[in-house]
Each structure stands twice: as C-alpha cells, then as structure tokens.
Design a protein around this motif. Structure first.
Motif, PDB file in Angstrom:
ATOM      1  N   UNK A  68      38.685 -19.605 -87.921  1.00  0.00           N
ATOM      2  CA  UNK A  68      38.052 -19.256 -86.737  1.00  0.00           C
ATOM      3  C   UNK A  68      38.245 -18.131 -86.084  1.00  0.00           C
ATOM      4  N   UNK A  69      39.415 -17.521 -85.985  1.00  0.00           N
ATOM      5  CA  UNK A  69      39.940 -16.410 -85.431  1.00  0.00           C
ATOM      6  C   UNK A  69      39.324 -15.195 -86.114  1.00  0.00           C
ATOM      7  N   UNK A  70      38.945 -15.259 -87.453  1.00  0.00           N
ATOM      8  CA  UNK A  70      38.185 -13.918 -88.088  1.00  0.00           C
ATOM      9  C   UNK A  70      36.690 -14.116 -87.690  1.00  0.00           C
ATOM     10  N   UNK A  71      36.095 -15.256 -87.657  1.00  0.00           N
ATOM     11  CA  UNK A  71      34.845 -15.423 -87.105  1.00  0.00           C
ATOM     12  C   UNK A  71      34.839 -14.906 -85.507  1.00  0.00           C
ATOM     13  N   UNK A  72      35.517 -15.283 -84.735  1.00  0.00           N
ATOM     14  CA  UNK A  72      35.428 -14.755 -83.321  1.00  0.00           C
ATOM     15  C   UNK A  72      35.445 -12.901 -83.362  1.00  0.00           C
ATOM     16  N   UNK A  73      36.294 -12.524 -84.362  1.00  0.00           N
ATOM     17  CA  UNK A  73      36.383 -11.158 -84.173  1.00  0.00           C
ATOM     18  C   UNK A  73      34.967 -10.563 -84.890  1.00  0.00           C
ATOM     19  N   UNK A  74      34.479 -11.312 -85.929  1.00  0.00           N
ATOM     20  CA  UNK A  74      33.159 -10.818 -86.580  1.00  0.00           C
ATOM     21  C   UNK A  74      31.942 -10.706 -85.972  1.00  0.00           C
ATOM     22  N   UNK A  75      32.018 -11.848 -85.089  1.00  0.00           N
ATOM     23  CA  UNK A  75      30.737 -12.125 -84.181  1.00  0.00           C
ATOM     24  C   UNK A  75      30.223 -10.901 -83.489  1.00  0.00           C
ATOM     25  N   UNK A  76      30.940 -10.175 -82.804  1.00  0.00           N
ATOM     26  CA  UNK A  76      30.494  -9.213 -81.983  1.00  0.00           C
ATOM     27  C   UNK A  76      29.715  -8.169 -82.661  1.00  0.00           C
ATOM     28  N   UNK A  77      30.238  -7.770 -83.948  1.00  0.00           N
ATOM     29  CA  UNK A  77      29.531  -6.920 -84.748  1.00  0.00           C
ATOM     30  C   UNK A  77      28.290  -7.248 -85.449  1.00  0.00           C
ATOM     31  N   UNK A  78      27.953  -8.702 -85.307  1.00  0.00           N
ATOM     32  CA  UNK A  78      26.992  -9.229 -85.751  1.00  0.00           C
ATOM     33  C   UNK A  78      25.771  -9.520 -84.886  1.00  0.00           C
ATOM     34  N   UNK A  79      26.135  -9.534 -83.645  1.00  0.00           N
ATOM     35  CA  UNK A  79      25.338  -9.970 -82.509  1.00  0.00           C
ATOM     36  C   UNK A  79      25.113  -8.596 -81.470  1.00  0.00           C
ATOM     37  N   UNK A  80      25.895  -7.968 -81.469  1.00  0.00           N
ATOM     38  CA  UNK A  80      25.918  -6.717 -80.790  1.00  0.00           C
ATOM     39  C   UNK A  80      26.760  -6.769 -79.474  1.00  0.00           C
ATOM     40  N   UNK A  81      27.572  -7.968 -79.250  1.00  0.00           N
ATOM     41  CA  UNK A  81      28.049  -8.164 -78.177  1.00  0.00           C
ATOM     42  C   UNK A  81      29.605  -7.582 -78.049  1.00  0.00           C
ATOM     43  N   UNK A  82      30.017  -7.655 -76.740  1.00  0.00           N
ATOM     44  CA  UNK A  82      31.662  -7.051 -76.677  1.00  0.00           C
ATOM     45  C   UNK A  82      32.628  -8.164 -76.919  1.00  0.00           C
TER      46      UNK A  82
END
Length: 229
Positions: A68-82
């Motif tokens: 889960x922690x890895x996914x929380x970190x990766x998501x911003x680069x995938x959707x362009x969020x902060x």
C-alpha cells in the motif's frame, strides 16, 4: 490515564479528532463506493465471457499484492497529482477495493440459481435489465460479506497514508510516535475500531434492507421446522 484525560480535555485536540475522523471516513468510504461499482462491472464481464474471468481474477490478485505504501507513492506520478493530495489515497484504495471485491462479486453472481435467470429471460428480460433487476439483487447476500471485509480493510489502510502526509486518523499515530506521546495513539486506535464497527453494522443494516426476502425466509423457517416436528 492522566495523559489521555489531558489530551481529550483540550478543545483543540477534540476539534482535530472530529476533523481527522471525518476525513478518515471520506478517504475510506469513497473508494469503497467506487470499488464496488468497478468490481461489479468487472464481475459482469467475467460472468459473461469465460476467458475474461481468468484474466480479471489474476489481475485482481496481482494488484492486491502491491504494498500500500508503495502504491501511495507511485500514484502521483501516474495521475499527475501532488504527493500530499488526498486523491492519491482515494485512487489507491479504489484499486485495492476493486481487486478485493472481484472474486466475491463473481462468487455472488455464480450463486444465483440458473432457473431464476432462465425464468427472467423467459418473461422478456434483456441481459442488462435482467442483471440489475434480478441477478444483482439476488447476489447481494453473498456480495455483502465481501463488502464488509473491504470496508474494514479500507478503514485500516487509510492510516498508512499518514506516513506520506495525508490526513485521517493515521495522523494521530505518526504524531504520537514522533513525540513519544501515547495518548493520541490510543485514541486513534479506539476511534479506528469504533469506526470499523459502526460501518460494519450499517452495512449489515443496508444488506437487510436490500434483501427483504431473506428476512421473510428466516421468519418462516421456525414455523416450518415446528410443523415438521
């Protein structure tokens, strides 16, 4: 105990508890709703096309194994969020919820009697209408069990988001550990458990409201058993 009383006695702390609890509810339940919708859609595809069923199940199992922690970190680069945007937690938990519910949805749909489906088709129900009017309602009792597990999972996983700076009750844990002040940790654990219990009870109530025939069947069963005796 004195620390706990002092912590709860502060008006600022109580305001923070209300704010973090409401944010925790938002971050846990919004992905639950999205995940149910996506899982039902994928379950419908897997039910209608057998080759897709295996692909959907394997993909959901793989997604759920991502930390889960890895996914929380990766998501911003995938959707362009902060990195601190709450949308990251919502997206990540939607993925987890969908992955967790795909199999229960398929099991629930498989549990619907073929004779009922055949009868609905015979009276003129088209596939889409039959799915929403007949198959999905009858699948609710089995599906509800999976949704209850997913709700508890989400409420737990939201706290992990605090490690990357998002809100929710996890803030109490990180704050308490950083200051070696255990009152907020205890309060955070209690509130998380209470929140999980309340949501679970509400889901049971919703399941009962959506399946009135289940209640009617349970009421008739003792009468039938007495008559048989």
């Amino acid at each position: 105990m004195d620390e706990l009383g002092s912590f709860l006695g502060s008006a600022n702390n109580r305001a923070q508890l209300l704010s973090t609890t409401l944010e925790h509810i938002y971050l846990a339940l919004l992905p639950l709703v999205f995940g149910i919708v996506f899982a039902i859609a994928l379950g419908w595809v897997g039910k209608r096309w057998k080759p897709a069923r295996s692909v959907v199940l394997v993909l959901s199992n793989l997604l759920y194994t991502i930390p889960s922690l890895a996914l929380f970190v990766v998501i911003p680069s995938l959707i362009g969020s902060k990195i601190l945007d709450s949308i990251n937690v919502v997206v990540a938990l939607t993925i987890y919820t969908t992955a967790l519910l795909v199999r229960p949805v398929l099991d629930a749909l498989d549990n619907v009697e073929p004779t009922v489906i055949a009868a609905a088709t015979a009276v003129g129900y088209r596939p889409g209408r039959r799915f929403f009017a007949v198959e999905l309602p009858l699948a609710v009792p089995v599906l509800a069990a999976g949704v209850r597990v997913a709700s508890v999972s989400n409420i737990s996983l939201v706290s992990v988001g605090a490690l990357i700076g998002t809100g929710g009750l996890g803030v109490l844990f990180t704050d308490g550990f950083q200051r070696e002040y255990y009152a907020p940790i205890i309060v955070g654990i209690v509130l998380t458990l209470l929140l999980a219990l309340i949501v679970d009870l509400l889901l049971v109530l919703l399941r009962n409201l959506l399946t009135p025939w289940e209640r009617a069947s349970r009421k008739k069963q003792p009468v039938t058993e007495e008559a048989a005796a």
